[in-house]
Write a protein that holds these residues in place. Structure first.
Motif, mmCIF file in Angstrom:
data_model
loop_
_atom_site.group_PDB
_atom_site.id
_atom_site.type_symbol
_atom_site.label_atom_id
_atom_site.label_comp_id
_atom_site.label_asym_id
_atom_site.label_seq_id
_atom_site.Cartn_x
_atom_site.Cartn_y
_atom_site.Cartn_z
ATOM 1 N N PHE A 193 0.831 -1.203 0.000
ATOM 2 C CA PHE A 193 0.000 0.000 0.000
ATOM 3 C C PHE A 193 0.870 1.260 0.000
ATOM 4 O O PHE A 193 0.661 2.173 -0.807
ATOM 5 N N ILE A 194 1.824 1.321 0.913
ATOM 6 C CA ILE A 194 2.686 2.498 1.017
ATOM 7 C C ILE A 194 3.519 2.681 -0.248
ATOM 8 O O ILE A 194 3.646 3.788 -0.768
ATOM 9 N N ASN A 195 4.084 1.586 -0.776
ATOM 10 C CA ASN A 195 4.869 1.687 -2.010
ATOM 11 C C ASN A 195 4.012 2.162 -3.170
ATOM 12 O O ASN A 195 4.447 3.003 -3.970
ATOM 13 N N HIS A 196 2.799 1.662 -3.265
ATOM 14 C CA HIS A 196 1.887 2.085 -4.334
ATOM 15 C C HIS A 196 1.541 3.571 -4.194
ATOM 16 O O HIS A 196 1.549 4.317 -5.181
ATOM 17 N N ALA A 197 1.237 3.994 -2.970
ATOM 18 C CA ALA A 197 0.867 5.394 -2.733
ATOM 19 C C ALA A 197 2.026 6.339 -3.073
ATOM 20 O O ALA A 197 1.822 7.372 -3.724
ATOM 21 N N GLU B 238 2.226 13.724 -9.381
ATOM 22 C CA GLU B 238 2.524 15.089 -8.924
ATOM 23 C C GLU B 238 3.879 15.613 -9.403
ATOM 24 O O GLU B 238 4.056 16.807 -9.550
ATOM 25 N N PHE B 239 4.824 14.687 -9.603
ATOM 26 C CA PHE B 239 6.171 15.116 -9.937
ATOM 27 C C PHE B 239 6.655 14.625 -11.304
ATOM 28 O O PHE B 239 7.757 14.939 -11.718
ATOM 29 N N GLY B 240 5.842 13.811 -11.975
ATOM 30 C CA GLY B 240 6.210 13.313 -13.287
ATOM 31 C C GLY B 240 7.374 12.324 -13.268
ATOM 32 O O GLY B 240 8.055 12.147 -14.271
ATOM 33 N N ILE B 241 7.605 11.684 -12.134
ATOM 34 C CA ILE B 241 8.700 10.721 -12.000
ATOM 35 C C ILE B 241 8.126 9.329 -12.158
ATOM 36 O O ILE B 241 7.280 8.892 -11.376
ATOM 37 N N ASP B 242 8.530 8.633 -13.221
ATOM 38 C CA ASP B 242 8.010 7.291 -13.482
ATOM 39 C C ASP B 242 8.893 6.260 -12.806
ATOM 40 O O ASP B 242 10.044 6.069 -13.167
ATOM 41 N N VAL B 243 8.338 5.638 -11.761
ATOM 42 C CA VAL B 243 9.102 4.630 -11.009
ATOM 43 C C VAL B 243 8.443 3.272 -11.119
ATOM 44 O O VAL B 243 7.302 3.148 -11.387
ATOM 45 N N LEU C 165 2.035 9.062 -6.199
ATOM 46 C CA LEU C 165 2.276 10.483 -5.950
ATOM 47 C C LEU C 165 3.482 10.988 -6.752
ATOM 48 O O LEU C 165 3.425 12.069 -7.355
ATOM 49 N N LEU C 166 4.544 10.221 -6.793
ATOM 50 C CA LEU C 166 5.725 10.617 -7.576
ATOM 51 C C LEU C 166 5.368 10.756 -9.055
ATOM 52 O O LEU C 166 5.795 11.698 -9.723
ATOM 53 N N ARG C 167 4.581 9.809 -9.556
ATOM 54 C CA ARG C 167 4.189 9.815 -10.967
ATOM 55 C C ARG C 167 3.256 10.976 -11.275
ATOM 56 O O ARG C 167 3.482 11.745 -12.218
#
Length: 73
Positions: free
Chosen positions: A56-60, A68-73, A64-66
């Protein structure tokens, strides 16, 4: 055991060895989290299998990174 069985057996062993362990993929971090958020995650986790909180935490965080910040992880 004939040669073909032994070969497939060795291939399975090598595949297992190549699969990264949980500790190779994750680092333990400590953060302060609001109590109300912890309470809700704890309630949700009672309905799901072991590992739910980590997933859950990793998904959240990834979402958010993807988003709000455009970071694809």
């Amino acid at each position: 055991m004939d040669y073909e069985d032994m070969e497939s057996f060795i291939e399975q062993l090598e595949r297992r060895r190549r699969k990264p362990t949980f500790d190779q993929l994750h680092d333990r971090q400590t953060y302060f989290v609001r109590k109300n958020l912890i309470r809700e995650i704890d309630k949700l986790s009672q309905k799901y299998n072991r590992g739910f909180k980590t997933a859950f935490i990793n998904h959240a965080i990834a979402k958010l990174l993807r988003e709000e910040f455009g970071i694809d992880v």
